[in-house]
Design a protein around this motif. Structure first.
Motif, mmCIF file in Angstrom:
data_model
loop_
_atom_site.group_PDB
_atom_site.id
_atom_site.type_symbol
_atom_site.label_atom_id
_atom_site.label_comp_id
_atom_site.label_asym_id
_atom_site.label_seq_id
_atom_site.Cartn_x
_atom_site.Cartn_y
_atom_site.Cartn_z
ATOM 1 N N ASP A 114 33.801 31.114 22.730
ATOM 2 C CA ASP A 114 33.867 30.598 21.413
ATOM 3 C C ASP A 114 32.600 30.692 20.407
ATOM 4 O O ASP A 114 31.530 31.122 20.848
ATOM 5 N N GLY A 115 32.827 30.161 19.306
ATOM 6 C CA GLY A 115 31.954 30.158 18.238
ATOM 7 C C GLY A 115 30.352 29.468 18.316
ATOM 8 O O GLY A 115 29.474 29.709 18.062
ATOM 9 N N SER A 116 30.564 28.462 19.416
ATOM 10 C CA SER A 116 29.467 27.494 19.796
ATOM 11 C C SER A 116 28.747 28.242 20.781
ATOM 12 O O SER A 116 27.767 27.662 21.521
ATOM 13 N N GLY A 117 29.169 29.184 21.675
ATOM 14 C CA GLY A 117 28.525 29.874 22.705
ATOM 15 C C GLY A 117 28.880 29.448 24.129
ATOM 16 O O GLY A 117 28.486 29.738 25.074
ATOM 17 N N ALA A 118 29.997 28.637 23.988
ATOM 18 C CA ALA A 118 30.698 28.258 25.340
ATOM 19 C C ALA A 118 31.797 29.291 25.693
ATOM 20 O O ALA A 118 32.513 29.765 24.931
ATOM 21 N N THR A 119 31.967 29.414 27.148
ATOM 22 C CA THR A 119 32.927 30.341 27.661
ATOM 23 C C THR A 119 34.099 29.402 28.278
ATOM 24 O O THR A 119 34.020 28.257 28.877
ATOM 25 N N TRP A 120 35.444 29.983 27.814
ATOM 26 C CA TRP A 120 36.365 29.444 28.304
ATOM 27 C C TRP A 120 37.166 30.421 29.088
ATOM 28 O O TRP A 120 37.214 31.709 28.945
ATOM 29 N N ALA A 121 38.356 29.816 29.936
ATOM 30 C CA ALA A 121 39.052 30.742 30.619
ATOM 31 C C ALA A 121 40.574 30.160 30.622
ATOM 32 O O ALA A 121 40.767 28.980 30.534
ATOM 33 N N LYS A 122 41.539 30.905 30.835
ATOM 34 C CA LYS A 122 42.841 30.552 30.867
ATOM 35 C C LYS A 122 43.780 31.703 31.642
ATOM 36 O O LYS A 122 43.517 32.865 31.269
ATOM 37 N N GLY A 123 44.548 31.508 32.481
ATOM 38 C CA GLY A 123 45.374 32.433 33.158
ATOM 39 C C GLY A 123 46.424 32.935 32.233
ATOM 40 O O GLY A 123 46.746 32.490 31.217
ATOM 41 N N THR A 124 46.915 34.362 32.582
ATOM 42 C CA THR A 124 47.678 34.756 31.768
ATOM 43 C C THR A 124 49.103 34.754 32.675
ATOM 44 O O THR A 124 49.045 34.771 33.849
ATOM 45 N N TRP A 177 50.112 37.588 34.046
ATOM 46 C CA TRP A 177 49.661 38.583 35.261
ATOM 47 C C TRP A 177 49.079 37.752 36.331
ATOM 48 O O TRP A 177 49.088 38.018 37.603
ATOM 49 N N THR A 178 48.419 36.598 35.909
ATOM 50 C CA THR A 178 47.796 35.493 36.749
ATOM 51 C C THR A 178 48.945 34.902 37.725
ATOM 52 O O THR A 178 48.691 34.918 38.981
ATOM 53 N N LEU A 199 40.357 39.088 54.677
ATOM 54 C CA LEU A 199 40.155 40.179 53.715
ATOM 55 C C LEU A 199 41.392 40.277 52.538
ATOM 56 O O LEU A 199 40.847 40.376 51.293
ATOM 57 N N GLY A 200 42.479 39.838 52.998
ATOM 58 C CA GLY A 200 43.399 39.645 52.028
ATOM 59 C C GLY A 200 43.250 38.664 51.076
ATOM 60 O O GLY A 200 43.636 38.531 49.843
ATOM 61 N N ALA A 201 42.688 37.421 51.693
ATOM 62 C CA ALA A 201 42.382 36.252 50.587
ATOM 63 C C ALA A 201 41.316 36.602 49.542
ATOM 64 O O ALA A 201 41.472 36.492 48.516
ATOM 65 N N VAL A 202 40.359 37.314 50.063
ATOM 66 C CA VAL A 202 39.364 37.788 49.133
ATOM 67 C C VAL A 202 39.885 38.688 48.065
ATOM 68 O O VAL A 202 39.495 38.617 46.883
ATOM 69 N N ALA A 203 40.549 39.691 48.643
ATOM 70 C CA ALA A 203 41.057 40.738 47.562
ATOM 71 C C ALA A 203 41.905 40.155 46.735
ATOM 72 O O ALA A 203 42.271 40.491 45.603
ATOM 73 N N LEU A 204 42.874 39.203 47.035
ATOM 74 C CA LEU A 204 44.017 38.748 46.347
ATOM 75 C C LEU A 204 43.070 37.797 45.186
ATOM 76 O O LEU A 204 43.415 37.694 44.098
ATOM 77 N N GLY A 205 42.082 37.262 45.593
ATOM 78 C CA GLY A 205 41.325 36.225 44.725
ATOM 79 C C GLY A 205 40.499 37.172 43.793
ATOM 80 O O GLY A 205 40.301 36.678 42.583
ATOM 81 N N VAL A 206 39.974 38.316 44.108
ATOM 82 C CA VAL A 206 39.184 39.255 43.143
ATOM 83 C C VAL A 206 40.430 39.632 42.039
ATOM 84 O O VAL A 206 40.244 39.506 41.039
ATOM 85 N N TRP A 207 41.712 40.094 42.674
ATOM 86 C CA TRP A 207 42.685 40.268 41.622
ATOM 87 C C TRP A 207 42.980 39.331 40.689
ATOM 88 O O TRP A 207 43.181 39.856 39.659
ATOM 89 N N ARG A 208 43.155 37.917 41.012
ATOM 90 C CA ARG A 208 43.687 37.378 40.311
ATOM 91 C C ARG A 208 42.483 36.963 39.326
ATOM 92 O O ARG A 208 43.004 36.508 38.166
ATOM 93 N N ALA A 209 41.381 37.012 39.735
ATOM 94 C CA ALA A 209 40.258 36.685 38.908
ATOM 95 C C ALA A 209 40.333 37.899 37.452
ATOM 96 O O ALA A 209 39.777 37.439 36.450
ATOM 97 N N THR A 210 40.735 38.871 37.891
ATOM 98 C CA THR A 210 40.677 39.889 36.654
ATOM 99 C C THR A 210 41.780 39.728 35.943
ATOM 100 O O THR A 210 41.676 40.455 34.649
ATOM 101 N N THR A 211 42.825 38.914 36.185
ATOM 102 C CA THR A 211 43.862 38.510 35.419
ATOM 103 C C THR A 211 43.583 37.520 34.505
ATOM 104 O O THR A 211 44.570 37.105 33.476
#
Length: 162
Positions: A85-95, A97-98, A67-79
């Motif tokens: 982008d302009g071409s319609g591709a999605t990108w991700a980068k940690g912050t 908070w991550t 349960l902790g692993a799942v909760a921590l994964g959810v939290w990190r995903a929100t950070t």
């Protein structure tokens, strides 16, 4: 392999995953989900998840870890920052908070390990693999899902008449 060796390999894998999360990457690539699945499968195959001397206590700690692993994964995903982008591709980068969430994840895992030792439970390399696989897999899935949602929102026709 011994628990210490597996722990070091997992630590290296986590360091690599964290490093990649701070680089701009497409959200559609799901290779990390395969890695997470392999870690979970490896943890199950290794066995030793439940202490034979204290099976109920071991099961309770395993449930808290999962349960902790799942909760921590959810939290990190929100950070994680996710954008289109302009071409319609999605990108991700940690912050920043991550990174904070990763430090907290590691602290929680170490705390659960110490709690298990204090309770007299035998350490399990399989448990470490499952924890890391779950937490990485949940985070990767949710970031990919956020990327798909951005694409869907961009493709949806405007229903408001002006």
């Amino acid at each position: 392999m011994q628990t210490t060796e597996i722990s070091l390999l997992v630590l290296l894998a986590v360091a690599f995953v964290v490093y990649r999360q701070f680089r701009t990457r497409p959200t559609g690539r799901l290779g990390v989900l395969y890695t997470a699945g392999a870690m979970i499968a490896g943890g199950v195959i290794m066995g030793g998840l439940l202490d034979p001397v204290h099976p109920v206590l071991g099961l309770a700690l395993f449930a808290v870890e999962a349960l902790g692993a799942v909760a921590l994964g959810v939290w990190r995903a929100t950070t994680v920052r996710v954008w289109l982008d302009g071409s319609g591709a999605t990108w991700a980068k940690g912050t920043g908070w991550t990174l904070v969430a990763w430090v907290a994840s590691i602290a929680v895992r170490l705390g659960l390990y110490v709690a298990g030792q204090w309770l007299g439970l035998a350490p399990s390399a399989g448990g470490i693999l499952i924890f890391v696989g779950l937490t990485i897999g949940v985070q990767a899935y949710l970031v990919a899902r956020r990327g798909r949602a951005l694409i869907a929102m961009n493709e949806r026709p405007d229903t408001v008449e002006r």
